[in-house]
Scaffold this motif. Sequence first.
Motif: not given
Length: 379
Positions: A37, A310-311, A319, A347, A349
Amino acid sequence: MRAIFNFLCLTLCSLLAHGQSLPTTGDYAHYSFALDTNAQLQVGPVAEQVQSNEYSIQVNGHDLHQGVTLHTTQAEALFLLTPLGSKQQSPLDVELLQLRYKNQQGHPQIARRVSQQLLAQTGVLDNSMALQTTADSHPGAILLSTSQPLPADASYRITVKEKGSAYILNLSVDNQNLLAQQRILARASLEKLGQSLQIQRAEATLVAPDGELLPASVKISRSGDMYIRASAPQKVLSPKQGLYEIRLQSVAQEDQATIPRDAKLAVALTNKTATLADVFLLQEKILYAKVGLLAEQDSRFEIRAMLYGTNADGQLVPVMESHAAQTLTSGADSILVPFEQAILDKAGVTAPFKLASVKLFDQHQLGLLDTKLDAATLN
């Protein structure tokens, strides 16, 4: 290699069996792998650049008896001699090779004479011989000759390697993967410590995977930049049959010094058999992409899609990359590309999701056909 690929595809395919209904007949296969990432990923065309501090010339037995002029830019240089063809009655004797300065008295100091047997131990297996000069030698024009009896028409390649030289030939392409109808474009410059030199002479050739030599033009700008152009051949050999090679020979002049340099760079040419159409990023039981394509002929096509999510900080980060392949007939069709929930969860997200890059390959050619950047989003 294909057996390993199929095993991975079948294994990873089972991980997604609970989600979107995927093809269960034919040779459809897919797999996904996580991306870092924090990585800065290449999503556009793949550029390539090579640097060279060497050059080669081809000579015959008569030339070697008379003495061949070689230009050096530093004291320590390596001279590699390789017999070509099968006309030589005997291999070169490295002890009978001589070096002398062309425009002054004396001989360069030879650090070592390297025989065919010693070179073979380093992986050079083409009957080559080598001489290397010492740090006490002078750069400039040097004559290489031999007192060994040789057939006058025997052919040899002499390569001068100058490791650490300030004179570097840069050869680059903006895109290493091209379609058959695209013109091949490359750029080059012969530089000293980052400054371009004025080119005295330059020649380029495009070499096909089967060895055919194809014409290429070189235009030299006032600043010394070289622009190489070549039209794709009428019959293009696909990457499965090998890569094409751009070969450039150039000579620059600085004060009284002559600086030759050669370079070569590979490019892939692919016959156009399909193009990408609409791409959709969808969420049902799983997250997946539906990638439309228009096939001009039957083949096994592969889609590679790079997914961003989107984190926690609200930033889009890479990702995973997912691949899916399927044999299709000519006409409009689509391939489904699923994204593994386990990788998304690890991840951390969420939506919005974005497909930063979607690439279409023809597996029968092993060639890239089309690319879409910023292909689709899902909020």
